[in-house]
Write a protein that holds these residues in place. Structure first.
Motif, PDB file in Angstrom:
ATOM      1  N   VAL A  19      48.777  25.008  26.032  1.00  0.00           N
ATOM      2  CA  VAL A  19      48.795  24.490  27.406  1.00  0.00           C
ATOM      3  C   VAL A  19      48.511  25.611  28.402  1.00  0.00           C
ATOM      4  CG1 VAL A  19      50.136  23.232  29.119  1.00  0.00           C
ATOM      5  CG2 VAL A  19      50.507  22.784  26.695  1.00  0.00           C
ATOM      6  N   GLU A  28      44.886  26.435  28.666  1.00  0.00           N
ATOM      7  CA  GLU A  28      44.155  25.431  29.456  1.00  0.00           C
ATOM      8  C   GLU A  28      44.420  25.627  30.956  1.00  0.00           C
ATOM      9  OE1 GLU A  28      44.238  21.632  31.605  1.00  0.00           O
ATOM     10  OE2 GLU A  28      46.055  22.295  30.557  1.00  0.00           O
ATOM     11  N   ARG A  29      45.674  25.953  31.322  1.00  0.00           N
ATOM     12  CA  ARG A  29      46.008  26.171  32.733  1.00  0.00           C
ATOM     13  C   ARG A  29      45.341  27.436  33.282  1.00  0.00           C
ATOM     14  NH1 ARG A  29      50.478  23.031  34.465  1.00  0.00           N
ATOM     15  NH2 ARG A  29      50.292  21.113  33.266  1.00  0.00           N
ATOM     16  N   LEU A  34      53.585  25.666  35.607  1.00  0.00           N
ATOM     17  CA  LEU A  34      53.708  25.218  34.222  1.00  0.00           C
ATOM     18  C   LEU A  34      55.148  25.367  33.737  1.00  0.00           C
ATOM     19  CD1 LEU A  34      52.763  24.447  31.390  1.00  0.00           C
ATOM     20  CD2 LEU A  34      51.800  26.727  31.139  1.00  0.00           C
ATOM     21  N   GLU A  68      58.142  20.778  29.535  1.00  0.00           N
ATOM     22  CA  GLU A  68      57.467  19.495  29.750  1.00  0.00           C
ATOM     23  C   GLU A  68      56.381  19.252  28.717  1.00  0.00           C
ATOM     24  OE1 GLU A  68      56.112  19.475  33.806  1.00  0.00           O
ATOM     25  OE2 GLU A  68      58.159  19.386  34.598  1.00  0.00           O
ATOM     26  N   HIS A  69      56.106  20.258  27.887  1.00  0.00           N
ATOM     27  CA  HIS A  69      55.001  20.125  26.939  1.00  0.00           C
ATOM     28  C   HIS A  69      55.408  20.228  25.481  1.00  0.00           C
ATOM     29  CE1 HIS A  69      52.161  20.155  30.263  1.00  0.00           C
ATOM     30  NE2 HIS A  69      52.998  21.023  30.806  1.00  0.00           N
ATOM     31  N   TYR A  95      42.835  32.496  23.176  1.00  0.00           N
ATOM     32  CA  TYR A  95      43.860  31.631  22.592  1.00  0.00           C
ATOM     33  C   TYR A  95      43.582  31.386  21.108  1.00  0.00           C
ATOM     34  CZ  TYR A  95      46.145  27.396  21.052  1.00  0.00           C
ATOM     35  OH  TYR A  95      46.852  26.498  20.304  1.00  0.00           O
ATOM     36  N   GLN A 133      52.622  25.778  20.747  1.00  0.00           N
ATOM     37  CA  GLN A 133      52.268  24.599  21.550  1.00  0.00           C
ATOM     38  C   GLN A 133      52.163  24.957  23.032  1.00  0.00           C
ATOM     39  OE1 GLN A 133      55.282  21.655  20.651  1.00  0.00           O
ATOM     40  NE2 GLN A 133      54.970  21.868  18.448  1.00  0.00           N
ATOM     41  N   VAL A 134      53.070  25.804  23.500  1.00  0.00           N
ATOM     42  CA  VAL A 134      53.029  26.201  24.907  1.00  0.00           C
ATOM     43  C   VAL A 134      51.787  27.055  25.171  1.00  0.00           C
ATOM     44  CG1 VAL A 134      54.216  27.453  26.747  1.00  0.00           C
ATOM     45  CG2 VAL A 134      55.542  26.109  25.119  1.00  0.00           C
TER      46      VAL A 134
END
Lengths: 381, 303
Positions: B151, B154-155, B108, B112-113, B171, B147-148
């Motif tokens: 992600v 989810e990862r 990750l 990129e996110h 989260y 925002q990170v």
């Protein structure tokens, strides 16, 4: 030799074709290594005068998650000749389980500490004597390699490689497996500011046995007459078995190597059975120790001392030769893509036969400038 | 005695070389802030950071110990935007761990996110150490951290599907309290709005933007190029005239240049951590932002 290379390239093209959906643009990099050397040296990789050494154009391509490929073309030019070669043309897996990586094609062997590293990352203008004498500067060849990184707390790598051996012997030995190598290295941190790595390697050279009857006589000292002139990739002093041990220790305050770093490294090599007349007492031997200190972000200074003791074959007996080399260097890195280095080298012939080390020089000054463009490789430990 | 000691050393070596038993999720963070975020979202995981607050994250060596750690990782989280370009690719190649190869779900890259600032269409030659992907120090914007985190959560679920629900719940809890903290920080930061600073490198740019602070001078002549005497001297008059709040540098930077300019201008020097530092008592991301705000507000009060 050429057929293996062609096979590798065609394989690369094939894979590129089948994986086109996931292909990104290849990483291209160009590294220029320009120098001026005041005098020739014995076993010296660079020749007197102006020249380009190890100027390389590299293409790197990742094929999805499966594998990556690399092609490196090298040009060396000096006042007498220009030489082109392909040093790397390999595919490497990225998705094998259990820490395995399989490489095929032409690549740098995992043996020793410096061998697998790219020369433009070196701290001195030329490789240590033992590399120049026993491995032709750095050893790459056509073959297959499997390496394994163990899932341990301590870093532990084991590699097994098989090559056709043509680059080491500089002849077509006609063997499928001319050389094979086993190597392992261990490493870790001693504290926040200290880390280490130690390795042991074995290289078996079978090319000496091939066509022994008609080729043997050419393996003696007369080959060395051209040294310092003709560009040579092969090893000057070979033997059936080569053993290499390496040790590296690095220190940086709190592990922050941006401003200060001290690197100590040493390697030892022994090459036994230079030919069928050699007794167990007759072997080549070499070592070096090096200290490099980066004292400011853009400045580093280094000292290296090394020695080789070799057996020079003469019909059915040997003459001993011994050569020492000391180098002091100062390097300035105005940016992370440029290095300007000044090196003083001193060679000392302890024992010679038939003027083999005739080119040995007392005082040599080399000025080197390296600049790279494009995506360049991340530097290894 | 000697024999006991040497056999103990031998045992320790054997133990270090034995494969580790399969355990909790192994997370490799390139920088401490991502280790702290992973800690908040996956408290049971085994998390380690490749770097610490006293290291320049641009200049890390692909040390054997880092290769060994990445080899065992189920998930790796890094800033991206080429911050780790000098060392992470070497680690990935050597660690031979398919889970964390580029493009895999286990690798990750935060950049990129989220949208990065200062992106470039092309990097002119000689521009210094800048990358077209923009400023990679995005963890110093609390909003982008959130925002990170989404992600990462989810990862985590993908890497460890059995616990996906727990990661999701963790989260949501974290996100709620983070939102409240952000509101409080904004309120506290009111006196900082519109103030100016002298910096060394673009490390805190996201934070300054979030707070409404303005940078009037950079000690680095070009990004990533260490300060030069000539460049520093050229700043003196301008900095004196603009009277910024302080000269800020990161903990990992040599304070010499900041101190020199401080002497010439009479401004205070402020050494700030650019990431979490558990050994210095800044374990969590909220503690980091609390600390940074407190340090800056102290300068306002002193001025």
């Amino acid at each position: 030799m050429k057929s293996t290379l062609l096979r590798t390239l065609s394989l690369a093209v094939f894979v590129a074709g089948t994986a086109q959906a996931e292909l990104s643009a290849p990483d291209i990099s160009l590294t220029i290594d320009a120098y001026h050397k005041s005098t020739d040296t014995a076993l010296g990789g660079r020749t007197e005068g102006w020249g380009l050494s190890h100027t390389e154009l590299a293409l790197k391509q990742q094929f999805g998650n499966l594998m990556s490929g690399k092609l490196t073309a090298v040009m060396e030019a000096n006042e007498e000749e220009t030489d082109f070669s392909i040093e790397e043309a390999y595919l490497q897996t990225l998705s094998l389980p259990a820490g395995m990586t399989l490489r095929g094609g032409r690549f740098l062997s995992d043996i020793g500490y410096l061998n697998g590293q790219h020369p433009h990352a070196d701290s001195f203008v030329e490789r240590p004597l033992l590399y120049r004498a026993f491995l032709g500067g750095h050893y790459y060849d056509d073959g297959l390699g499997l390496s394994l990184v163990m899932p341990t707390d301590l870093y532990w790598r084991i590699s097994a490689e098989a090559f056709d051996g043509d680059q080491l012997s500089e002849t077509d030995s006609g063997r499928t497996v001319g050389t094979w190598a086993l190597s392992t290295s261990l490493g870790g941190d001693l504290s926040d500011s200290q880390s280490w790595q130690a390795g042991f390697s074995y290289l078996r050279n079978r090319t000496l046995e091939a066509g022994e009857h008609d080729e043997h006589d050419h393996h003696d000292h007369h080959d060395h007459e051209e040294e310092g002139h003709g560009h040579s990739h092969g090893a000057e002093y070979t033997g059936k078995h080569m053993y290499l041990a390496d040790l590296v220790w690095k220190w940086a305050p709190q592990g922050n190597n941006r401003n200060q770093q001290l690197t100590l490294s040493a390697e030892y090599a022994r090459v036994t059975d230079p030919n069928e007349y050699a007794s167990s007492q007759e072997y080549h031997e070499g070592w070096y120790g090096s200290a490099v200190y980066r004292f400011a972000p853009q400045w580093s200074a280094g000292l290296r001392h090394g020695r080789i003791d070799v057996q020079m074959g003469h019909d059915d007996h040997f003459h001993e030769g011994a050569l020492e080399e000391t180098a002091v260097m100062l390097a300035w890195n105005p940016s992370h893509t440029q290095t300007l280095r000044l090196q003083y080298t001193h060679q000392n012939v302890l024992q010679d036969w038939d003027d083999t080390f005739d080119a040995a020089a007392d005082d040599v000054l080399t000025l080197q400038y390296i600049i790279s463009f494009g995506a360049h490789d991340a530097h290894s430990f | 005695m000697m024999r006991i000691r040497s056999s103990l050393t031998g045992l320790a070596l054997v133990a270090a070389l034995l494969p580790l038993p399969a355990q909790a999720l192994e997370i490799f963070a390139c920088e401490p802030e991502w280790a702290a975020l992973a800690q908040a979202l996956a408290p049971e995981a085994r998390i380690s950071s490749a770097t610490h607050a006293y290291q320049d994250p641009h200049y890390i060596e692909a040390r054997p110990s880092l290769i060994a750690r990445l080899r065992r990782a189920d998930l790796a989280i890094c800033s991206g935007a080429s911050l780790e370009a000098g060392w992470l690719p070497a680690l990935q190649q050597r660690a031979a761990n398919p889970k964390v190869q580029p493009g895999r779900a286990g690798m990750l890259f935060a950049a990129e996110h989220v949208e990065t600032i200062d992106q470039l269409d092309h990097v002119p030659f000689g521009a210094g150490d800048v990358h077209p992907e923009g400023n990679p120090h995005l963890h110093l914007d609390p909003e982008r951290i959130r925002q990170v985190a989404a992600v990462l959560s989810e990862r985590l679920g993908r890497a460890d599907p059995e616990q996906a629900a727990q990661y999701r719940a963790a989260y949501l809890r974290w996100s709620l309290s983070w939102q409240q903290r952000m509101d409080k920080w904004r309120e506290r930061a009111e006196p900082l709005r519109g103030r100016t600073l002298v910096v060394q490198h673009s490390t805190f740019d996201y934070f300054w933007r979030w707070l409404g602070l303005e940078v009037v001078a950079d000690l680095e002549p070009k990004p990533g190029v260490p300060p030069t005497p000539g460049h520093l001297a050229s700043l003196v008059e301008d900095v004196k005239a603009k009277q910024p709040l302080a000269i800020v540098h990161s903990w990992y930077q040599d304070p010499q240049s900041a101190q020199w300019l401080a002497q010439k201008t009479g401004l205070p020097v402020l050494a700030l951590p650019s990431t979490t530092a558990p050994e210095q008592g800044i374990e969590q991301l909220d503690q980091l932002f609390d600390h940074l705000l407190a340090q800056l507000l102290e300068q306002v009060d002193a001025g």
